[in-house]
Design an enzyme around this catalytic site. Structure first.
Site, PDB file in Angstrom:
ATOM      1  N   GLU A 111      -2.333   9.294   9.108  1.00 23.29           N
ATOM      2  CA  GLU A 111      -3.511   8.897   8.326  1.00 23.29           C
ATOM      3  C   GLU A 111      -3.923   9.990   7.352  1.00 23.29           C
ATOM      4  O   GLU A 111      -4.319   9.713   6.218  1.00 23.29           O
ATOM      5  CB  GLU A 111      -4.668   8.541   9.258  1.00 23.29           C
ATOM      6  CG  GLU A 111      -4.400   7.359  10.178  1.00 23.29           C
ATOM      7  CD  GLU A 111      -4.299   6.026   9.444  1.00 23.29           C
ATOM      8  OE1 GLU A 111      -4.580   5.978   8.235  1.00 23.29           O
ATOM      9  OE2 GLU A 111      -3.945   5.030  10.097  1.00 23.29           O
ATOM     10  N   ARG A 115      -3.888   8.999   3.368  1.00 23.89           N
ATOM     11  CA  ARG A 115      -5.214   8.859   2.741  1.00 23.89           C
ATOM     12  C   ARG A 115      -5.595  10.108   1.951  1.00 23.89           C
ATOM     13  O   ARG A 115      -5.978  10.011   0.782  1.00 23.89           O
ATOM     14  CB  ARG A 115      -6.264   8.547   3.802  1.00 23.89           C
ATOM     15  CG  ARG A 115      -5.982   7.252   4.556  1.00 23.89           C
ATOM     16  CD  ARG A 115      -7.111   6.883   5.500  1.00 23.89           C
ATOM     17  NE  ARG A 115      -6.690   5.838   6.446  1.00 23.89           N
ATOM     18  CZ  ARG A 115      -7.361   4.714   6.670  1.00 23.89           C
ATOM     19  NH1 ARG A 115      -8.466   4.461   6.018  1.00 23.89           N
ATOM     20  NH2 ARG A 115      -6.917   3.838   7.557  1.00 23.89           N
ATOM     21  N   ASP A 241       5.498  -1.223   9.772  1.00 29.69           N
ATOM     22  CA  ASP A 241       5.420  -1.617   8.365  1.00 29.69           C
ATOM     23  C   ASP A 241       5.865  -0.570   7.341  1.00 29.69           C
ATOM     24  O   ASP A 241       6.847  -0.752   6.624  1.00 29.69           O
ATOM     25  CB  ASP A 241       4.019  -2.130   8.032  1.00 29.69           C
ATOM     26  CG  ASP A 241       2.898  -1.261   8.615  1.00 29.69           C
ATOM     27  OD1 ASP A 241       3.188  -0.143   9.102  1.00 29.69           O
ATOM     28  OD2 ASP A 241       1.733  -1.696   8.579  1.00 29.69           O
ATOM     29  N   GLU A 386      -2.982  -6.618   2.045  1.00 26.26           N
ATOM     30  CA  GLU A 386      -1.530  -6.778   1.995  1.00 26.26           C
ATOM     31  C   GLU A 386      -1.059  -7.970   1.163  1.00 26.26           C
ATOM     32  O   GLU A 386      -0.098  -7.865   0.395  1.00 26.26           O
ATOM     33  CB  GLU A 386      -0.964  -6.845   3.412  1.00 26.26           C
ATOM     34  CG  GLU A 386      -0.871  -5.501   4.105  1.00 26.26           C
ATOM     35  CD  GLU A 386      -2.204  -4.966   4.605  1.00 26.26           C
ATOM     36  OE1 GLU A 386      -2.297  -3.753   4.897  1.00 26.26           O
ATOM     37  OE2 GLU A 386      -3.170  -5.769   4.713  1.00 26.26           O
TER      38      GLU A 386
END
Length: 490
Positions: A111, A115, A241, A386
């Protein structure tokens, strides 16, 4: 392999970058999207500035990403792309003064990478202020690189920021350790220090050496010490993913220098077609999951990034079969939105394959299949981007305005059901048009992804052309050192 739909009990739980404030477009929908961004940003600035997230119903705050201001770092490049000068300088001041040591919580490597590091690198590519690169290097050196300080060099899931050491814990998630390379490669390109790219790419090469019964696709749970899968559960949703997404994108970012990763991507997509593809009697096509000897007929919004990723690869490789595969997945992802009373897709859903006898399943599942074409599971919506992400790729790569119409319908639904006086929030149930409950949380990726993709779908196609930029899994665009030719000619 046996097909296994969701259990009834679970169902019942139901060109050149144009960055000035004079935006180069005549489509009035861009102004509406910008106003939505400003509405959310102003609420965050008023009630939660410097915190990671706003709770836009109660006007409370949340710090799920170490309290460094995740919404600011995630939204920074969107601000630049939209030409919001006042908001830019507010964000810049925060970035200049952030202290990576101010957190008491361990940093989650993945993360923090997507980010914070991604946001800084993208901002630097868009508007090369040295502070962005300085903060990126500082973050990588002190918070991200320590994750690799393990006996086998595989990155730990968390780093203790105070000690600069990886935290104890053996479990790894494929998408988290297997998709750090795009940001690290871009950092190497910008600094000239190859250590970042090498340490991240070496992990990908190590994955490629691990045997799997399904070429190119892997279980999502791994053991750090042995660096082997510790379960058989395969999904392209959360946990899997971005691993598949980054194989192609790293190849593009390196101007074809990562041929091994392109080969890995092609193998993975071929296996998705062979082992995961499932079609309903209503011609909806989804990617299933695998656990042990069962093909689990369940998926969710998180998988709906993959149509855009496949189409991007198809256009680059000039592969018509991949284009067909991407298109059938795209249509089905959009239809999961279009058929609900709110016009918003559920978080997850299941279905009955066309090869199965639908009459053998409970009435409630049969009714769902007849009504929507799938069986909702988790009916909440978490401001996810998405499907919009894939619509962005389909519009830019085909030039077909029907994708703009799709995106606008989705935006109108988000505006109607998720908006609060201070921002936008996740909601509890997309399956009912009346009495939708606001769940009081606004993810930072709403600034980074959802609103950015919406804006770019209606902006002049020369803004962030796919010939010149590659987007991270958090929608942070990185500049290609050498242009490619994939985007449609408008």
């Amino acid at each position: 392999m046996r097909l296994l739909p969701l259990a009834t009990t679970a169902f019942l739980l139901t060109g050149s970058t144009l960055l000035s404030s004079a935006r180069p477009t005549t489509d009035p929908r861009t102004d509406v999207i910008v106003n939505a961004f400003k509405h959310a940003w102003n609420g965050y600035r008023q009630h939660a500035w410097g915190h990671d997230e706003l709770r836009p119903l109660s006007n409370g705050t949340s710090d799920t990403r170490n309290g460094w201001g995740a919404s600011i770092f995630d939204g920074l490049d969107t601000i630049i792309i939209m030409g919001l000068e006042e908001e830019y300088h507010q964000a810049l001041e925060h970035v200049e003064n952030v202290d990576w040591n101010s957190t008491k919580e361990p940093s989650k490597t993945f993360e923090t990478n997507i980010r914070y590091l991604g946001g800084l690198l993208s901002a630097y590519d868009l508007r090369p202020n040295p502070i962005f690169l300085e903060k990126a290097v500082e973050l990588a050196q002190n918070v991200i690189l320590p994750a690799y300080d393990t006996p086998n060099g595989m990155p730990a899931a968390y780093v203790d920021v105070a000690t600069g050491k990886p935290t104890k814990g053996k479990e790894l998630i494929l998408a988290e350790f297997g998709s750090l390379q795009l940001e690290m490669v871009r950092l190497s390109q910008l600094t000239g220090d190859e250590r970042y790219a090498k340490i991240a790419n070496d992990v990908v090469y190590a994955i490629d050496k691990v045997p799997t019964p399904f070429p190119g696709i892997y279980p999502i749970i791994w053991d750090l010490d042995t660096f082997t899968p510790s379960s058989s559960y395969i999904t392209i949703a959360g946990g899997g993913d971005s691993y598949y997404e980054y194989l192609l994108k790293t190849y593009l970012l390196t101007n074809g220098g990562e041929g091994q990763q392109l080969d890995m991507w092609k193998k993975s997509i071929a296996s998705m077609q062979t082992y995961l593809r499932s079609e309903t009697s209503g011609s909806m096509v989804f990617l299933a999951e695998i656990n042990e000897d069962y093909k689990l007929l369940q998926t969710g919004e998180l998988v709906c990034f993959i149509p855009g990723n496949i189409l991007l690869g198809a256009r680059y490789l000039n592969d018509s079969d991949l284009t067909i595969f991407a298109s059938e997945l795209m249509k089905s992802c959009y239809d999961t939105w279009a058929v609900t009373p709110t016009g918003i897709a559920p978080e997850t859903w299941s279905w009955i394959d066309k090869s199965q006898n639908i009459s053998s399943y409970p009435d409630v599942m049969q009714l769902a299949m007849q009504t929507t074409g799938y069986v909702p599971q988790d009916v909440s919506y978490d401001l996810r981007p998405e499907t919009l992400e894939s619509i962005f790729y389909f519009y830019r790569l085909t030039g077909d305005p029907k994708y703009q119409d799709m995106a606008w319908k989705i935006f109108e639904s988000i505006e109607k059901y998720c908006k609060t006086p201070s921002g936008y929030s996740r909601i509890d149930d997309v399956s009912k048009a009346d009495g939708v409950q606001i769940l009081d949380f606004e993810e930072s990726y709403f600034f980074a992804e959802t609103l950015k993709y919406l804006y770019l779908i209606f902006a002049d196609p020369n803004v962030m052309s796919l010939d010149e930029w590659v987007f991270s899994t958090e929608a942070h665009p990185f500049k290609l050192n050498k242009p490619i030719k994939v985007q449609a000619q408008f």
